[in-house]
Design a protein around this motif. Structure first.
Motif, PDB file in Angstrom:
ATOM      1  N   MET A   1       0.901  -1.338  -0.133  1.00 16.83           N
ATOM      2  CA  MET A   1       0.069   0.166   0.090  1.00 16.83           C
ATOM      3  C   MET A   1       0.951   1.492  -0.053  1.00 16.83           C
ATOM      4  SD  MET A   1      -2.598   1.367   2.804  1.00 16.83           S
ATOM      5  CE  MET A   1      -3.993   0.096   2.583  1.00 16.83           C
ATOM      6  N   ASP A   2       0.553   2.266  -0.701  1.00 18.50           N
ATOM      7  CA  ASP A   2       1.028   3.535  -0.907  1.00 18.50           C
ATOM      8  C   ASP A   2       1.039   4.169   0.594  1.00 18.50           C
ATOM      9  OD1 ASP A   2       2.154   6.092  -1.251  1.00 18.50           O
ATOM     10  OD2 ASP A   2       0.760   6.526  -2.935  1.00 18.50           O
ATOM     11  N   GLU A   3       2.623   4.536   1.144  1.00 18.90           N
ATOM     12  CA  GLU A   3       2.428   5.003   2.413  1.00 18.90           C
ATOM     13  C   GLU A   3       1.647   6.401   2.785  1.00 18.90           C
ATOM     14  OE1 GLU A   3       4.102   5.800   6.082  1.00 18.90           O
ATOM     15  OE2 GLU A   3       4.326   4.070   4.935  1.00 18.90           O
ATOM     16  N   ARG A   4       1.513   7.156   1.533  1.00 23.98           N
ATOM     17  CA  ARG A   4       0.515   8.330   1.575  1.00 23.98           C
ATOM     18  C   ARG A   4      -0.771   8.009   1.803  1.00 23.98           C
ATOM     19  NH1 ARG A   4       1.878  11.279  -3.493  1.00 23.98           N
ATOM     20  NH2 ARG A   4       1.817   9.164  -4.029  1.00 23.98           N
ATOM     21  N   ALA A   5      -1.201   6.772   1.426  1.00 21.50           N
ATOM     22  CA  ALA A   5      -2.796   6.430   1.316  1.00 21.50           C
ATOM     23  C   ALA A   5      -3.168   5.920   2.424  1.00 21.50           C
ATOM     24  CB  ALA A   5      -2.978   5.465  -0.089  1.00 21.50           C
ATOM     25  N   ARG A   6      -2.374   5.364   3.254  1.00 21.43           N
ATOM     26  CA  ARG A   6      -2.435   4.737   4.602  1.00 21.43           C
ATOM     27  C   ARG A   6      -3.145   5.835   5.440  1.00 21.43           C
ATOM     28  NH1 ARG A   6       2.642   3.372   6.346  1.00 21.43           N
ATOM     29  NH2 ARG A   6       1.805   2.615   8.364  1.00 21.43           N
ATOM     30  N   SER A   7      -4.036   5.432   6.350  1.00 22.19           N
ATOM     31  CA  SER A   7      -4.978   6.586   7.203  1.00 22.19           C
ATOM     32  C   SER A   7      -3.818   7.028   8.146  1.00 22.19           C
ATOM     33  CB  SER A   7      -6.137   5.775   7.783  1.00 22.19           C
ATOM     34  OG  SER A   7      -5.815   4.970   8.834  1.00 22.19           O
ATOM     35  N   VAL A   8      -3.957   7.975   8.905  1.00 17.84           N
ATOM     36  CA  VAL A   8      -3.198   8.482   9.902  1.00 17.84           C
ATOM     37  C   VAL A   8      -3.426   7.610  11.123  1.00 17.84           C
ATOM     38  CG1 VAL A   8      -3.009  10.627  11.197  1.00 17.84           C
ATOM     39  CG2 VAL A   8      -3.220  10.963   8.662  1.00 17.84           C
ATOM     40  N   GLU A   9      -4.705   7.414  11.235  1.00 22.64           N
ATOM     41  CA  GLU A   9      -4.874   6.470  12.494  1.00 22.64           C
ATOM     42  C   GLU A   9      -3.923   5.244  12.277  1.00 22.64           C
ATOM     43  OE1 GLU A   9      -6.865   7.042  15.385  1.00 22.64           O
ATOM     44  OE2 GLU A   9      -6.701   9.099  14.691  1.00 22.64           O
ATOM     45  N   THR A  10      -4.095   4.475  11.133  1.00 23.47           N
ATOM     46  CA  THR A  10      -3.264   3.317  11.078  1.00 23.47           C
ATOM     47  C   THR A  10      -1.749   3.398  11.370  1.00 23.47           C
ATOM     48  OG1 THR A  10      -4.732   2.497   9.399  1.00 23.47           O
ATOM     49  CG2 THR A  10      -2.602   1.552   9.391  1.00 23.47           C
ATOM     50  N   HIS A  65     -11.295  11.810   6.918  1.00 27.35           N
ATOM     51  CA  HIS A  65     -11.574  10.522   6.894  1.00 27.35           C
ATOM     52  C   HIS A  65     -11.421   9.864   5.501  1.00 27.35           C
ATOM     53  CE1 HIS A  65     -11.640  10.003  11.240  1.00 27.35           C
ATOM     54  NE2 HIS A  65     -12.856  10.109  11.330  1.00 27.35           N
ATOM     55  N   PRO A  66     -10.732   8.982   5.277  1.00 26.89           N
ATOM     56  CA  PRO A  66     -10.745   8.366   3.927  1.00 26.89           C
ATOM     57  C   PRO A  66     -12.370   8.028   3.524  1.00 26.89           C
ATOM     58  CG  PRO A  66      -9.132   7.496   4.899  1.00 26.89           C
ATOM     59  CD  PRO A  66      -9.731   8.223   6.073  1.00 26.89           C
ATOM     60  N   ASN A  67     -12.848   7.182   4.468  1.00 26.67           N
ATOM     61  CA  ASN A  67     -14.435   6.786   3.961  1.00 26.67           C
ATOM     62  C   ASN A  67     -15.400   8.205   4.205  1.00 26.67           C
ATOM     63  OD1 ASN A  67     -14.084   7.516   6.810  1.00 26.67           O
ATOM     64  ND2 ASN A  67     -15.680   5.646   7.542  1.00 26.67           N
ATOM     65  N   ALA A  68     -14.900   9.265   4.508  1.00 30.27           N
ATOM     66  CA  ALA A  68     -15.636  10.293   4.503  1.00 30.27           C
ATOM     67  C   ALA A  68     -15.484  10.868   3.225  1.00 30.27           C
ATOM     68  CB  ALA A  68     -15.458  11.471   5.783  1.00 30.27           C
ATOM     69  N   MET A  69     -14.367  10.831   2.483  1.00 29.59           N
ATOM     70  CA  MET A  69     -14.033  11.402   1.181  1.00 29.59           C
ATOM     71  C   MET A  69     -14.679  10.653   0.078  1.00 29.59           C
ATOM     72  SD  MET A  69     -10.096  12.511   1.338  1.00 29.59           S
ATOM     73  CE  MET A  69      -9.361  10.942   1.153  1.00 29.59           C
ATOM     74  N   ALA A  70     -14.908   9.330   0.480  1.00 28.27           N
ATOM     75  CA  ALA A  70     -15.593   8.601  -0.717  1.00 28.27           C
ATOM     76  C   ALA A  70     -17.261   8.639  -0.363  1.00 28.27           C
ATOM     77  CB  ALA A  70     -15.525   7.105  -0.326  1.00 28.27           C
ATOM     78  N   ALA A  71     -17.825   9.383   0.655  1.00 27.91           N
ATOM     79  CA  ALA A  71     -19.112   9.694   0.793  1.00 27.91           C
ATOM     80  C   ALA A  71     -19.491  10.994   0.404  1.00 27.91           C
ATOM     81  CB  ALA A  71     -19.516   9.741   2.105  1.00 27.91           C
ATOM     82  N   VAL A  72     -18.454  11.973   0.170  1.00 28.97           N
ATOM     83  CA  VAL A  72     -18.722  13.303  -0.485  1.00 28.97           C
ATOM     84  C   VAL A  72     -18.344  13.483  -1.767  1.00 28.97           C
ATOM     85  CG1 VAL A  72     -18.104  15.663   0.033  1.00 28.97           C
ATOM     86  CG2 VAL A  72     -18.218  14.206   1.958  1.00 28.97           C
ATOM     87  N   ASP A  74     -17.475  15.924  -3.763  1.00 30.49           N
ATOM     88  CA  ASP A  74     -16.057  16.541  -4.054  1.00 30.49           C
ATOM     89  C   ASP A  74     -15.556  17.043  -2.694  1.00 30.49           C
ATOM     90  OD1 ASP A  74     -14.028  18.060  -5.033  1.00 30.49           O
ATOM     91  OD2 ASP A  74     -15.319  19.537  -6.325  1.00 30.49           O
ATOM     92  N   PRO A  75     -14.849  16.373  -2.012  1.00 39.09           N
ATOM     93  CA  PRO A  75     -14.221  16.483  -0.684  1.00 39.09           C
ATOM     94  C   PRO A  75     -13.201  17.630  -0.750  1.00 39.09           C
ATOM     95  CG  PRO A  75     -13.438  14.300  -1.360  1.00 39.09           C
ATOM     96  CD  PRO A  75     -14.388  14.830  -2.491  1.00 39.09           C
ATOM     97  N   GLU A  76     -12.522  17.765  -1.744  1.00 39.72           N
ATOM     98  CA  GLU A  76     -11.513  18.736  -1.599  1.00 39.72           C
ATOM     99  C   GLU A  76     -12.095  20.095  -1.842  1.00 39.72           C
ATOM    100  OE1 GLU A  76      -7.186  20.194  -3.667  1.00 39.72           O
ATOM    101  OE2 GLU A  76      -8.300  18.246  -4.614  1.00 39.72           O
ATOM    102  N   THR A  77     -13.208  20.247  -2.318  1.00 36.40           N
ATOM    103  CA  THR A  77     -13.893  21.537  -2.457  1.00 36.40           C
ATOM    104  C   THR A  77     -14.614  21.892  -1.358  1.00 36.40           C
ATOM    105  OG1 THR A  77     -13.960  21.523  -4.748  1.00 36.40           O
ATOM    106  CG2 THR A  77     -15.863  22.875  -3.866  1.00 36.40           C
ATOM    107  N   ALA A 104      -5.828  13.926  -3.273  1.00 35.85           N
ATOM    108  CA  ALA A 104      -6.982  13.404  -3.484  1.00 35.85           C
ATOM    109  C   ALA A 104      -7.185  12.267  -2.437  1.00 35.85           C
ATOM    110  CB  ALA A 104      -7.000  12.375  -4.782  1.00 35.85           C
ATOM    111  N   HIS A 105      -6.167  11.593  -1.732  1.00 35.76           N
ATOM    112  CA  HIS A 105      -6.194  10.602  -0.714  1.00 35.76           C
ATOM    113  C   HIS A 105      -6.432  11.161   0.713  1.00 35.76           C
ATOM    114  CE1 HIS A 105      -2.209  10.790  -1.474  1.00 35.76           C
ATOM    115  NE2 HIS A 105      -1.600  10.634  -0.593  1.00 35.76           N
ATOM    116  N   ARG A 106      -5.995  12.500   0.638  1.00 34.47           N
ATOM    117  CA  ARG A 106      -5.615  13.024   2.145  1.00 34.47           C
ATOM    118  C   ARG A 106      -5.793  14.511   2.182  1.00 34.47           C
ATOM    119  NH1 ARG A 106      -0.458  10.955   5.088  1.00 34.47           N
ATOM    120  NH2 ARG A 106      -1.951   9.138   5.160  1.00 34.47           N
ATOM    121  N   ILE A 107      -6.936  14.923   2.702  1.00 32.46           N
ATOM    122  CA  ILE A 107      -7.400  16.188   2.590  1.00 32.46           C
ATOM    123  C   ILE A 107      -7.121  16.930   4.282  1.00 32.46           C
ATOM    124  CG2 ILE A 107      -8.885  17.922   1.967  1.00 32.46           C
ATOM    125  CD1 ILE A 107      -9.840  16.083  -0.067  1.00 32.46           C
ATOM    126  N   TRP A 108      -6.658  18.267   4.184  1.00 26.72           N
ATOM    127  CA  TRP A 108      -6.458  18.524   5.643  1.00 26.72           C
ATOM    128  C   TRP A 108      -6.620  19.941   5.634  1.00 26.72           C
ATOM    129  CZ3 TRP A 108      -2.457  21.957   5.054  1.00 26.72           C
ATOM    130  CH2 TRP A 108      -1.553  21.750   4.366  1.00 26.72           C
TER     131      TRP A 108
END
Length: 127
Positions: A1-10, A65-72, A74-77, A104-108
């Motif tokens: 798995m790409d290091e950047r795609a792993r969740s912060v919690e993990t 959260h990654p799962n929240a990004m999938a539910a929205v 356009d999460p970045e906007t 795309a995988h981590r917005i802050w």
């Protein structure tokens, strides 16, 4: 798995396991920010105490959260609009927004860190 795609919690969980087993203290990073600890978590994301080495200061970093990004749609906007709305406010009871970013995988959102208790702590103290 790409290091950047792993969740912060993990990553925080893995860091804590390595610390307990081997005495190692690996850094957990989101872009240039070093995560120090989780301050709180909600339905859309988590807020962490983090360190910004560029400005040499502690900040609050809200990460979607990654799962929240999938539910929205356009999460970045959505996060950028939230940051813009907060940035327009100038009030002692509203934190200052320093920056918004991510991929795309981590917005802050990087915000002012205000030390103190949670709202629940303050309400409990009133009783």
């Amino acid at each position: 798995m790409d290091e950047r795609a792993r969740s912060v919690e993990t990553q925080l969980l893995e860091r804590n396991i390595a610390r307990r087993l081997f005495g190692e203290d690996a850094l957990v990073e989101v872009d240039r920010f070093t995560i120090l600890e989780r301050l709180g978590m909600g339905a859309m994301g988590a807020v962490y105490r983090a360190y910004d080495p560029r400005l040499d200061r502690a900040i609050a970093l809200k990460v979607l959260h990654p799962n929240a990004m999938a539910a929205v749609a356009d999460p970045e906007t959505r996060m950028r609009r939230e940051a813009q709305a907060l940035a327009r406010l100038a009030h002692p009871n509203v934190v200052a927004v320093h920056e918004v970013g991510g991929e795309a995988h981590r917005i802050w959102i990087a915000m002012e860190l205000v030390d103190g208790g949670t709202l629940a702590d303050r309400l409990a103290a009133l009783d």
